[in-house]
Design an enzyme around this catalytic site. Structure first.
Site, PDB file in Angstrom:
ATOM      1  N   GLU A 181       8.799   4.635 -24.045  1.00 56.41           N
ATOM      2  CA  GLU A 181       8.329   3.438 -23.344  1.00 56.41           C
ATOM      3  C   GLU A 181       9.312   2.283 -23.482  1.00 56.41           C
ATOM      4  O   GLU A 181       9.080   1.331 -24.232  1.00 56.41           O
ATOM      5  CB  GLU A 181       6.925   3.105 -23.833  1.00 56.41           C
ATOM      6  N   HIS A 383     -11.265  11.969 -24.141  1.00 56.25           N
ATOM      7  CA  HIS A 383     -10.128  11.252 -24.731  1.00 56.25           C
ATOM      8  C   HIS A 383      -9.906  11.685 -26.175  1.00 56.25           C
ATOM      9  O   HIS A 383     -10.832  11.674 -26.978  1.00 56.25           O
ATOM     10  CB  HIS A 383     -10.364   9.730 -24.689  1.00 56.25           C
ATOM     11  N   HIS A 384      -8.672  12.080 -26.457  1.00 57.39           N
ATOM     12  CA  HIS A 384      -8.279  12.489 -27.813  1.00 57.39           C
ATOM     13  C   HIS A 384      -7.043  11.710 -28.231  1.00 57.39           C
ATOM     14  O   HIS A 384      -5.921  12.127 -27.944  1.00 57.39           O
ATOM     15  CB  HIS A 384      -7.953  13.987 -27.859  1.00 57.39           C
ATOM     16  N   GLU A 385      -7.235  10.596 -28.866  1.00 56.68           N
ATOM     17  CA  GLU A 385      -6.079   9.871 -29.412  1.00 56.68           C
ATOM     18  C   GLU A 385      -5.774  10.442 -30.791  1.00 56.68           C
ATOM     19  O   GLU A 385      -6.662  10.541 -31.642  1.00 56.68           O
ATOM     20  CB  GLU A 385      -6.363   8.366 -29.513  1.00 56.68           C
ATOM     21  N   HIS A 463      -0.681  11.466 -22.966  1.00 59.31           N
ATOM     22  CA  HIS A 463       0.033  10.192 -23.055  1.00 59.31           C
ATOM     23  C   HIS A 463       0.875  10.165 -24.329  1.00 59.31           C
ATOM     24  O   HIS A 463       0.598  10.888 -25.268  1.00 59.31           O
ATOM     25  CB  HIS A 463      -0.964   9.031 -23.022  1.00 59.31           C
ATOM     26  N   GLU A 464       1.925   9.319 -24.294  1.00 59.00           N
ATOM     27  CA  GLU A 464       2.991   9.426 -25.293  1.00 59.00           C
ATOM     28  C   GLU A 464       3.330  10.906 -25.484  1.00 59.00           C
ATOM     29  O   GLU A 464       3.342  11.429 -26.605  1.00 59.00           O
ATOM     30  CB  GLU A 464       2.602   8.801 -26.628  1.00 59.00           C
ATOM     31  N   GLU A 482       1.962  10.638 -19.228  1.00 61.52           N
ATOM     32  CA  GLU A 482       2.539   9.311 -19.185  1.00 61.52           C
ATOM     33  C   GLU A 482       4.054   9.488 -19.379  1.00 61.52           C
ATOM     34  O   GLU A 482       4.715  10.075 -18.525  1.00 61.52           O
ATOM     35  CB  GLU A 482       1.902   8.437 -20.281  1.00 61.52           C
ATOM     36  N   GLU A 488      -0.299  -0.756 -18.884  1.00 59.16           N
ATOM     37  CA  GLU A 488      -0.785  -1.548 -20.017  1.00 59.16           C
ATOM     38  C   GLU A 488       0.241  -2.549 -20.527  1.00 59.16           C
ATOM     39  O   GLU A 488      -0.093  -3.551 -21.134  1.00 59.16           O
ATOM     40  CB  GLU A 488      -1.252  -0.620 -21.153  1.00 59.16           C
TER      41      GLU A 488
END
Lengths: 681, 681
Positions: A181, A383-385, A463-464, A482, A488
């Site tokens: 990013e 969602h799994h962060e 993501h990431e 992502e 964001e």
């Protein structure tokens, strides 16, 4: 001192002792693309070091570039090599994407395969395989099973890309391996530092070039390091210990890819990365659904709600039901909910040990909410962060996916934010190791998640993530990811994404594959000093410009409710396409893209600009010459400007007409854009 | 996605969970050089990442440059750090070299020590120590003993050198880690690729800068990679397996050094590298003797003789005795003999397994020849070519050195030629591993050879060595080394060394320490198409210009016998000096250097040019104002030119006079030079 390398060359006749059977410079082996415009030659030098070169229309594009490996604790594997007998193959086929930016993809290439064998002990070998297309090429190493090299431990891949001419590059740094990013830098070729791929070059003669890789499976992600002038070398992401890659032979490396075109649009029209991936390995994937979604998300980035529990908790039954109702009322397919599960209250950032992937916060009833959503034709998006802790995630992976499958959640957004620390992964030794996002073990982890999810008919939006290398072809449930600065950053970035950002993405990051960018913001004032550096019309255009089978309407629901006219385009725009055509563009400046809906005869056009206002003349020749279309045009108003009047949008519906022969004049404001729906009559 | 790094900064008040006790940007800690011209500041940023910066005379020289480490399989060690209380120290001392380019060295610096501690778990720490001189600085990391980090496995050292202004650089590539023998490149700073140190910069305002390291002990050699624009980062040479460096704490890294001066001469006059090394650890080293030598060597490079046995074997009793006689007759101290030992007949190149370091070829009687040499006041110089196989060498090291000690050989030239393969070294695990010349294990190996040799009063002159970092101060028997393209490239190089080569070396490689360059060639036609790209006068000048306590008269003996007049200078020139003064120079263009004999009151002057003819005005103010000198001047004749008339030399003796106030006008031809002996009356 004693220096024999030159002696070897100068007086083989005179010296009694030397390396046995030294390799001599080989006659080049060549292969051309189907139309002959690209030609690849492979040779070895006097020391038996293999190198390839590429010409385009008779002009050097890539000068002699070395191939080979430094292995860990073994003789280097890059010289004293002899080219074997070349074999060639021609392929011209068409295949169909289950979903995508285009339904049918032509795969048309000439292939060259050569075995390179050491002439002296330990007499190892690898094959090099080139696939040469009219719009680029891929090559990879294939390590056969061989007694002299049962296990391959790669310390350094020596693959080079030696640009034959000057130019400039758009790139993001390969720094410390744990994020993608960054803002894109645009520098002369000679000022490129260690860089991630894809990296895009514009050479002095206008030729556009993108270096990347395809089919990154069980291998370390490739970055590039400029070792001199215009010569780049592969820089593999470090692993968890010995070697950057450890594989048992036989195995293949990912494809090293070079896309080339006369202009930026040409790059973005290529299907090279997809073509170099293996066909769908999952069988029937009709359960993978492109979708538009809303979610409990932007309000956290605006700091109106929190991921953690407490009085401002976002993922409450009430708030989620509100989103479900909104989705159902407006034709959205999904509702993303972040912060639903236990683990957000502790010191999760850079840690991730506390996350439970099955236990909800008490104010969130997964089962009930999912059932409610399904009853209204909507699906919750899971969602799994992980905070980069893949090892911890894997301990719960199957149970977590089982839970979602049981309650009818059919897609999951995963997250690997690890800015504050490092990823953690369980190695093949069974131990947990610190790791980097694109190391070999993380490559394995991501594919494990995707295949476990596939068993349960769940799609993954990482993501990431590890970078996209086209594996969506082989695993169509790896639906998006992502892998670049998303929206964001415009919520809190210092700075936020600048107006040029998306015009960079189209010709860099997006060459790798779909991105879940999450556009559609109407509330431009945020916690970032620059806010959302875009007009409203540009926000709409992004749904066409940035290809993704998942598109979020990312703003607060009330901003949509208050602005139904522009919101209409977000409701209308499809997420699955029959055709896509990048019409024009310059990297970092502008892009215009037309796409045809896969489920109707409608076409959509998106055009975006950077900080410059500009007028584009867009020939509408992509439209059917025999059809009449109503054009619904969402463009910047006369006073529109991303800083002063982002909301100045002019919405116009034109009467049905044959438009094929017409040219649309599009005015785009500074930071502006245009979105058009062409409704086939 | 969830992105918390910015959130952490923007709204600590608002988020319920975050990393504990985040580090805040620290107030800078500073230290200045004794005369105040250099100022170093150390600080941390908002993420607690330490960085240093350097100003010279109030102007930025090095912009914020990061410090820290990526460790293997441990959290990275580069942020969330807090600066401890700084401590400072002033040192001004003078120490004496047992041999050297100057007898006395002033060591005058201000020291700053700061402990950097992590504010969060695992709460590790290291000290950073800066020593700031008027002509540069060194800094190193010191890892204390600590429970949280008993073993330090360094995957990447993050030390940066972020040049504050544009300029150009002279550098050689850090490519594949196994050689230093490249031609110097001169490029803009932004075109420097991965480079070895020392690397020399000339900034736009004329400031000269050299980056290097001092006291490389049990650590990986540092190269530099340019990560963006003018920002360089340490690039450690790979090790044999896990990590580039593996150490048990406590330990110190080598000093990272920055030498700075207004001009090129200023760099070459610095003693910074020596000063940053530890004092002599060997006690009485009067047995280490600087010396001039001849040898059985150049004739092999000309392919007149062979290292291997057979009809053209060079190391025969007869040939060696001829050299001993010549040395004795002409006042040389040593005779190098290569190819004396068994092992040259097989496939040694890139292998080295077959070398015996104790068994002579039958036509070479070590014992007899050494006794014969000693009887004539000469010493044989031993030779241990390993072909980079340090592991094999170590199996015989003690026996090999014992043998030399027994027969009276007091110095040994070692060799590590590994162009065709890789070095091999025995790791701490007892196993033999492939290795790189400047990896940590090779650093240990070289010091093992030096200390084993010291026990036997033997001096070491390493070729294809680990780079010089000033360890001759601590181990004065490590008397010289190679570590750059030497004269042999002019025997067979394609190309040979160009006329600028030595004018590059003076201001690059030689900033690290003495080099056994082996000058003194009169036979300019060789197997290289360029031959020896030098005039005779320049060959003589090199004995003064290139400092080494070992100097070879490298040519065939008959070339000296046939040319006694120029040879006289080689016979006269000393190899140990009381003083040295680099008078003037430009990197790659020219250099003039004056040195005072340590054993008399005579002075010597050497001046060299590149491919440009030029006239230098040399003020003789270095001479004693109260003494008269006879000047013996060896300069290029009117027609001299390296290509057409290298042998055109004009030798002149001027009557005794006071010369202190005079200026000598020196004409140097293309590829030319001048050598002068000032005999004190």
């Amino acid at each position: 001192m004693v220096r024999r390398s030159w002696l070897l060359l100068l007086c083989l006749f005179a010296l009694p002792s030397m390396a046995a059977d030294p390799a001599a410079k080989a006659a080049p082996v060549t292969v051309s693309s189907p139309d002959g415009s690209l030609q690849v030659s492979l040779t070895t030098d006097n020391d038996g070091r293999p190198a390839y070169a590429v010409q385009r229309r008779g002009k050097p594009l890539i000068d002699d570039s070395r191939l080979g490996f430094i292995l860990l604790d073994a003789p280097k594997f890059e010289r004293n090599m002899r080219l074997g007998k070349p074999s060639t193959r021609k392929v011209d086929e068409k295949w169909e994407q289950p979903w995508g930016e285009r339904r049918f993809v032509r795969n048309h290439y000439n292939e060259l395969r050569v075995t390179l064998s050491e002439t002296i002990a330990p007499k190892r070998s690898f094959d090099v395989v080139f696939r040469v297309y009219d719009d680029g090429l891929g090559f990879r190493y294939e390590f056969p099973q061989q007694a002299a090299l049962p296990e391959v431990r790669i310390s350094q891949e020596l693959t080079e890309f030696n640009l034959a001419s000057d130019g400039s590059a758009w790139w993001i740094p390969a720094e410390q391996w744990n994020r993608a990013e960054y803002l894109y830098q645009h520098t002369p070729v000679q000022q490129v530092g260690d860089a991630q791929t894809p990296i895009t070059f514009k050479l002095d003669d206008g030729t556009h070039l993108s270096l990347h890789e395809a089919a990154l499976v069980d291998y370390a992600g490739m970055n590039l390091t400029r070792i001199e002038d215009r010569r780049f070398r592969a820089l593999l992401t470090p692993g968890i210990g010995d070697g950057k890659v450890i594989r048992q032979a036989p195995f293949n490396t990912p494809w090293r890819t070079l896309m080339v075109a006369d202009d930026a649009a040409g790059l973005a029209n290529s299907s090279l990365i997809l073509n170099l991936n293996e066909p769908n390995a999952l069988g029937d994937v009709s359960w993978v659904k492109p979708m538009k979604y809303v979610g409990v998300w932007w309000e956290m980035h605006l700091d109106q709600k929190t991921w953690a529990s407490g009085p401002r908790h976002g993922a409450t039954n009430e708030n989620v039901m509100k989103h479900i109702d909104f989705a159902a009322a407006n034709g959205f397919d999904g509702v993303l909910v972040e912060g639903w599960n236990v683990g957000w209250d502790g010191d999760w950032f850079g840690n991730g040990e506390d996350f439970s992937f099955t236990e909800s916060y008490p104010d969130f009833d997964l089962e009930k909410l999912s059932a409610y959503a399904i009853s209204k034709g909507v699906r919750l998006i899971g969602h799994h962060e992980t905070s980069g802790n893949a090892a911890h995630y894997e301990t719960q992976l199957e149970a977590a996916l089982d839970l979602y499958q049981r309650v009818g959640v059919t897609s999951v957004k995963t997250g690997y934010v690890a800015d504050a620390g490092q990823a953690k992964v369980r190695g093949l030794d069974g131990q947990v190791h610190y790791a980097w996002h694109e190391g070999q073990d993380m490559a394995r982890h991501h594919l494990k998640v995707v295949t476990e999810a596939a068993k349960r008919h769940i799609a993954i939006n990482a993501h990431e993530p590890i970078k996209d290398t086209g594996l969506r072809r082989t695993y169509p449930n790896w639906i998006a990811r992502e892998g670049a600065r998303g929206m964001e950053y415009s919520a809190w970035g210092q700075p936020g994404n600048p107006p040029e950002h998306e015009a960079n993405l189209v010709f860099t990051r997006l060459l790798a594959g779909p991105m879940d960018y999450t556009p559609g913001i109407f509330g431009m004032k945020t916690r970032s000093p620059t806010g959302v550096a875009s007009t409203w019309a540009k926000q709409l255009a992004l749904y066409v410009v940035i290809y993704s089978p998942l598109q979020m309407a990312a703003d607060l629901l009330e901003n949509y409710e208050a602005n139904p006219a522009p919101f209409q385009f977000i409701k209308d725009v499809p997420v699955d396409w029959e055709q896509s055509r990048v019409l024009a563009g310059e990297v970092g400046e502008y892009a215009s893209i037309a796409r045809k809906d896969r489920n109707s005869d409608d076409w959509y056009l998106g055009a975006i600009s950077n900080q410059q206002a500009r007028t584009l003349q867009v020939p509408l020749s992509f439209l059917d010459p025999d059809r009449r279309y109503i054009a619904q045009i969402y463009q910047d108003g006369a006073n529109a400007h991303w800083q002063t009047a982002p909301q100045d949008i002019q919405i116009e519906t034109r009467e049905a007409a044959v438009l094929h022969d017409q040219t649309l004049s599009l005015h785009m404001a500074a930071g502006g854009g245009t979105a058009v729906r062409f409704i086939a009559q």
